[in-house]
Design an enzyme around this catalytic site. Structure first.
Site, short mmCIF file in Angstrom:
data_model
loop_
_atom_site.label_atom_id
_atom_site.label_comp_id
_atom_site.label_asym_id
_atom_site.label_seq_id
_atom_site.Cartn_x
_atom_site.Cartn_y
_atom_site.Cartn_z
N ASP A 1 73.53 -18.05 18.65
CA ASP A 1 72.19 -17.52 18.38
C ASP A 1 71.71 -16.61 19.50
OD1 ASP A 1 71.98 -19.83 20.07
OD2 ASP A 1 69.82 -19.90 19.65
N GLU B 1 71.00 -22.67 20.59
CA GLU B 1 70.83 -22.95 22.02
C GLU B 1 69.49 -22.43 22.52
OE1 GLU B 1 71.15 -22.07 26.41
OE2 GLU B 1 70.72 -20.73 24.72
#
Length: 411
Positions: A82, A177
């Site tokens: 991400d 994350e």
């Protein structure tokens, strides 16, 4: 060969919007992360990575089996898929600045957006190098697609050079994350590594095994709304209670006034009106005892407002993650291996604390010691993000060097 494939991979990866979303109830928080994982899965299988698996939570794993006759530890390399929700990651359109001349870089002529060494002095370090920059309208995504590209390229190199002796190498790409959930559902037992490294740091040479202890506090203030014309001795403005609370916290212990090992209280959002107001803080400190004192002080401040205005203030406080140093110290040889691997690549290790969090912190407390290594990018989470291509090459070389160093260490 490494440079070309590494750059090509990185440019392909950043073109895919994979921003995470803290408000989402799904895991992964955005469907685009799963789509990216499927793309990576196909690529992993194509280059010969074994046991490739995309699980129900969006974690993508694989391995390069040991080719050694020795019994060697299994080492993992991890990066997150991400990108930050802090700035747009849609329609990333990077460009390569060849042989950077040390002068301001015009990112976007129409919007007059300039990446200048006056604002970002670290640019000067990369004079003469090829840089990948944004077009000034999005972040770049080097955090952490540089890490993914480096791991994939190193894996391809090791598979293509079977003469390089190595133990089992685990590979994992994680979702979410950036919103603090990247390791929450990670299956450490299934990953089956003795230790791992996240490739998620900044400048060349960074090697990090200390991070903040982290908590968050939400303070809600209840007021009493009365028509302002007749409010004397009746009105209680919740917004003023919130401001009074904020002033109780030391101003020199805010992020903008701290560095190194100094902790802070950070007001990340506020909302309200006369009847109700809310403050949302994050609390950070490297030292465990000081971290506990910070949380206690937040409680004391809330109690102080409640003593002056009984029943007005409600506090919710929780821990988020802890300093991985506690879990790395007993296995410090994994830091020594990374240091030697960097030196083998002509890199001076730069050991410093992370002023933030990392998947590695949570993984370390789940039983997988996991320090952090540089991936090469700078100015994360915004339009001025950039990455020097030689820094990504060096990170890739370090992965390969660690694989070799594990063999040498276990002779």
């Amino acid at each position: 060969m490494i440079k070309d494939s590494l750059t090509e991979r990185f440019l392909k990866y950043v073109s895919i919007d994979t921003q995470s979303d803290a408000s989402s109830l799904h895991f992964p928080s955005t469907a685009t992360q799963t789509e990216f994982a499927r793309l990576l899965k196909k690529e992993m299988e194509k280059i010969g990575i074994s046991s490739v698996n995309l699980d129900e939570n969006g974690y993508l794993t694989g391995e390069i089996p040991s080719n050694s006759k020795k019994r060697l530890p299994s080492v993992g390399f991890i990066a997150h898929m991400d990108t930050s929700p802090d700035f747009s990651g849609k329609g990333v359109s990077p460009s390569i600045v060849k042989n950077y001349d040390g002068k301001p870089i015009l990112l976007n002529e129409q919007e007059d957006i300039i990446l200048s060494p006056e604002d970002f002095p670290e640019l000067k370090k990369y004079t003469g190098q090829d840089l990948i920059v944004t077009d000034g309208t999005t972040l770049l995504g080097a955090d952490d697609k540089a890490g993914i590209a480096e791991i994939m390229t190193a894996a391809e190199y090791l598979i293509g050079h079977p003469e390089i002796e190595h133990g089992r190498i685990g590979i994992a790409f994680t979702p979410d994350e950036e919103i603090g959930k990247g390791a929450s559902r990670f299956n450490v037992k299934r990953f089956d590594c003795d230790w791992a490294y996240t490739m998620d740091g900044g400048e060349t040479g960074e090697l990090e095994f200390e991070n903040f202890n982290a908590g968050e506090a939400i303070i809600t203030f209840k007021g009493r709304n009365v028509h302002p014309g007749t409010a004397k001795s009746k009105m209680i403005n919740a917004q003023h209670l919130a401001m009074a609370f904020a002033h109780l916290l030391p101003q020199n212990e805010r992020p903008e006034n701290t560095e190194g090992y100094e902790g802070f209280y950070h007001l990340i959002s506020m909302s309200g009106d006369v009847e109700k107001a809310t403050l949302h803080y994050i609390i950070r400190d490297h030292d465990t005892d000081t971290f506990e004192l910070r949380k206690k002080y937040i409680e004391e401040c809330a109690s102080k407002i409640n003593r002056e205005y009984p029943g007005s203030t409600t506090l919710s406080i929780r821990d988020q993650y802890f300093n991985m140093k506690e879990k790395i110290a007993p296995v410090f040889h994994i830091i020594e291996i990374a240091k030697r691997a960097m030196l083998n690549c002509g890199i001076t290790p730069v050991i410093k604390p992370i002023r933030g969090g990392t998947d590695g912190a949570i993984l370390s407390f789940k039983g997988l010691p996991c320090p952090n290594i540089f991936a090469g990018g700078l100015n994360f989470h915004g339009k001025y993000e950039f990455v020097p291509i030689p820094s990504m090459e060096k990170a890739c070389e370090v992965i390969i060097s660690i694989a070799k160093e594990v063999v040498l260490t276990n002779q």
